[in-house]
Enzyme design. Structure first.
Site, PDB file in Angstrom:
ATOM      1  N   ASP A  83       0.818  -1.524   0.125  1.00 20.97           N
ATOM      2  CA  ASP A  83       0.029  -0.260  -0.056  1.00 20.97           C
ATOM      3  C   ASP A  83       1.417   1.098   0.069  1.00 20.97           C
ATOM      4  OD1 ASP A  83      -2.050   2.233   0.796  1.00 20.97           O
ATOM      5  OD2 ASP A  83      -2.721   0.875   2.225  1.00 20.97           O
ATOM      6  N   ASP A  94      -3.712   7.269  -3.615  1.00 21.80           N
ATOM      7  CA  ASP A  94      -3.034   6.035  -2.601  1.00 21.80           C
ATOM      8  C   ASP A  94      -3.781   4.758  -3.103  1.00 21.80           C
ATOM      9  OD1 ASP A  94      -3.273   4.624  -0.435  1.00 21.80           O
ATOM     10  OD2 ASP A  94      -5.077   5.946   0.737  1.00 21.80           O
ATOM     11  N   HIS A 154     -12.135   6.503   1.897  1.00 17.15           N
ATOM     12  CA  HIS A 154     -11.608   8.321   2.491  1.00 17.15           C
ATOM     13  C   HIS A 154     -11.765   8.621   1.357  1.00 17.15           C
ATOM     14  CE1 HIS A 154      -7.724   7.395   1.921  1.00 17.15           C
ATOM     15  NE2 HIS A 154      -7.724   6.521   1.878  1.00 17.15           N
ATOM     16  N   HIS A 162      -7.269  11.409   4.384  1.00 17.11           N
ATOM     17  CA  HIS A 162      -8.671  11.026   4.592  1.00 17.11           C
ATOM     18  C   HIS A 162      -9.424  12.651   5.421  1.00 17.11           C
ATOM     19  CE1 HIS A 162      -7.663   6.927   4.876  1.00 17.11           C
ATOM     20  NE2 HIS A 162      -6.567   7.088   5.534  1.00 17.11           N
ATOM     21  N   GLU A 187     -11.214   1.073  -1.195  1.00 17.25           N
ATOM     22  CA  GLU A 187     -10.474   0.675  -0.823  1.00 17.25           C
ATOM     23  C   GLU A 187     -11.346  -1.276  -0.360  1.00 17.25           C
ATOM     24  OE1 GLU A 187      -6.995   0.778   2.055  1.00 17.25           O
ATOM     25  OE2 GLU A 187      -8.371   3.205   2.237  1.00 17.25           O
ATOM     26  N   GLU A 282      -6.863  -1.321  -4.299  1.00 15.09           N
ATOM     27  CA  GLU A 282      -7.398   0.229  -3.315  1.00 15.09           C
ATOM     28  C   GLU A 282      -6.959   1.010  -5.189  1.00 15.09           C
ATOM     29  OE1 GLU A 282      -5.094   1.996  -0.561  1.00 15.09           O
ATOM     30  OE2 GLU A 282      -6.762   3.415  -0.496  1.00 15.09           O
TER      31      GLU A 282
HETATM   32 MN    MN Z   1      -3.514   2.792   0.874  1.00 17.92          MN
HETATM   33 MN    MN Z   2      -6.526   4.640   1.243  1.00 21.31          MN
END
Ligand code: MN
Ligand code: MN
Length: 298
Positions: A83, A94, A154, A162, A187, A282
Site C-alpha cells: 500500500d 493512494d 476515504h 483522510h 479500498e 485500492e
Molecule cells: Mn492505501
Molecule cells: Mn487508503
C-alpha cells in the site's frame, strides 16, 4: 481541469511503481529493504511518499511499515498488501495491490479487485456513499467471502489523506452525495467467510501524524513535532524518516511521549480478529461529470 491534472500526475507515478513492485517482490525479501527502495524511487521522481510504504503480511490488514531495525521478510506462501502513497504539492494518490506466493490466495485477491470495480462504476455525481458501500459488500458476499467491515475507503483533499468522508466496506447510514471533482480512495478488504470480518488494533504503532502543538520540556519531542507539522505537512510519517535528522536514541520514547501528550496520532498495526488472511485492492478515483477516472491503474 487543473485539479485533475495534479491528481493524474501523482496517480500515474504510483501506478507505475505498483506495477513494477507487485511483480518484483519475492519470498524472502526484506520488508525494510523493499519499503526503502520504493520510498527512494518516489523521491527520485521528484515526488514524496504521502505516507510510509505499508507492507502488511497475511492477517495484518494494514498499517505495518518496517521499523528502523526490522528483520522481517516476505514469508513463504504469504499474501502481502503493498500500500503506497505519492504526494506532490499537496496532490495525493493512494493505492494498494495484494501480492501472493500461494495460489490459494488467488480468488480472495481477485474478489477484492472485483469489489473495487463494482464500486467504481457508481462513482458519479449524485451517488450516495451507502450505495457504493453496498456494491462492495454485495460483490464480496456473492463470491463467498466477507468484507472487513471496520475498514473504509476515504475522500482525499489537498494534503489530507483522510478528509472526513469515508466509504465503508459495508453499508452504513452515510448520506454523503458524491460531487464532481471529488477524489476518493476506494479500498475493499476481503477475508474468508468463517472469519470475523473485523480488524483490531495491535499494541504497537509504527506510523504517526501531527495532531496539534503541545507543551513539552523534551527538545527531541519539540523537534519531532516541528518536523511532523512542517516537513511532513501533517501527513503520516514513521521513525525511519526521522533518523536522518534526529538521534535514534530516545526516538521511540519521544514518539510515545508525544502520543500521550496529544501532539501526534499513532496508527496501530491492524490485524484480523481471528488471525485470518486479508486481501486488499485500492485505487484513487477522480469523479467527473462524465464518470469516474481511475488515477492509479495503468
Ligand atoms: Mn492505501
Ligand atoms: Mn487508503
Amino acid at each position: 481541469m487543473e485539479e485533475l491534472e495534479g491528481y493524474a500526475k501523482v496517480g500515474r507515478a504510483l501506478a507505475l511503481i505498483l506495477s513494477k513492485w507487485s511483480s518484483a517482490i519475492r519470498e524472502g525479501d526484506s520488508l525494510l529493504h523493499v519499503a526503502e527502495e520504493i520510498e527512494g524511487e518516489i523521491r527520485g521522481l521528484g515526488f514524496k511518499p504521502a505516507f510510509p510504504v505499508n507492507l502488511s503480511l497475511n492477517e495484518i490488514a494494514a498499517h505495518y511499515t518496517p521499523p528502523p531495525e526490522d528483520c522481517s521478510v516476505v514469508q513463504e506462501g504469504s499474501l502481502l498488501k503493498l500500500d503506497v502513497g505519492v504526494e506532490f504539492e499537496g496532490y495525493i494518490a493512494d493505492a494498494a495491490r495484494s501480492v501472493y506466493f500461494d495460489d490459494r490466495h488467488e480468488r480472495m485477491v481477485e474478489v477484492a479487485r472485483q469489489a473495487f470495480e463494482a464500486a467504481t462504476k457508481l462513482m458519479r455525481p449524485g451517488t450516495r456513499i451507502r450505495e457504493v458501500s453496498k456494491a462492495i459488500y454485495e460483490t464480496i458476499k456473492s463470491e463467498g467471502f466477507i468484507p472487513i467491515r471496520n475498514l473504509a475507503g476515504h475522500k482525499i483533499t489537498k494534503y489530507k489523506l483522510h478528509s472526513g468522508v469515508d466509504i465503508p466496506n459495508s453499508p452504513t447510514l452515510s448520506f454523503y452525495k458524491i460531487k464532481e471533482g471529488d477524489v476518493f480512495a476506494i479500498e475493499p478488504f476481503v477475508t474468508d467467510r468463517e472469519c470475523s470480518g473485523l480488524v483490531k488494533d495491535e499494541k504497537i504503532a509504527y506510523i504517526f501524524s501531527f495532531k496539534r502543538s503541545v507543551r513539552t520540556s523534551s527538545s527531541l519531542e519539540k523537534r519531532i513535532l516541528r518536523i511532523a507539522a512542517k516537513d511532513f505537512h501533517g501527513l503520516p510519517f514513521c521513525a525511519r524518516w526521522l533518523i536522518s535528522s534526529v538521534s535514534r536514541k530516545g526516538l521511540d520514547r519521544a514518539l510515545s511521549g508525544l502520543v500521550r501528550k496529544g501532539g501526534i496520532y499513532a496508527y496501530p498495526v491492524l490485524v484480523e480478529v481471528n488471525s485470518c488472511t486479508v486481501a486488499q485492492y485500492e485505487n484513487t478515483v477522480f469523479v467527473t461529470n462524465n464518470g469516474p477516472v481511475v488515477l492509479t491503474e495503468l
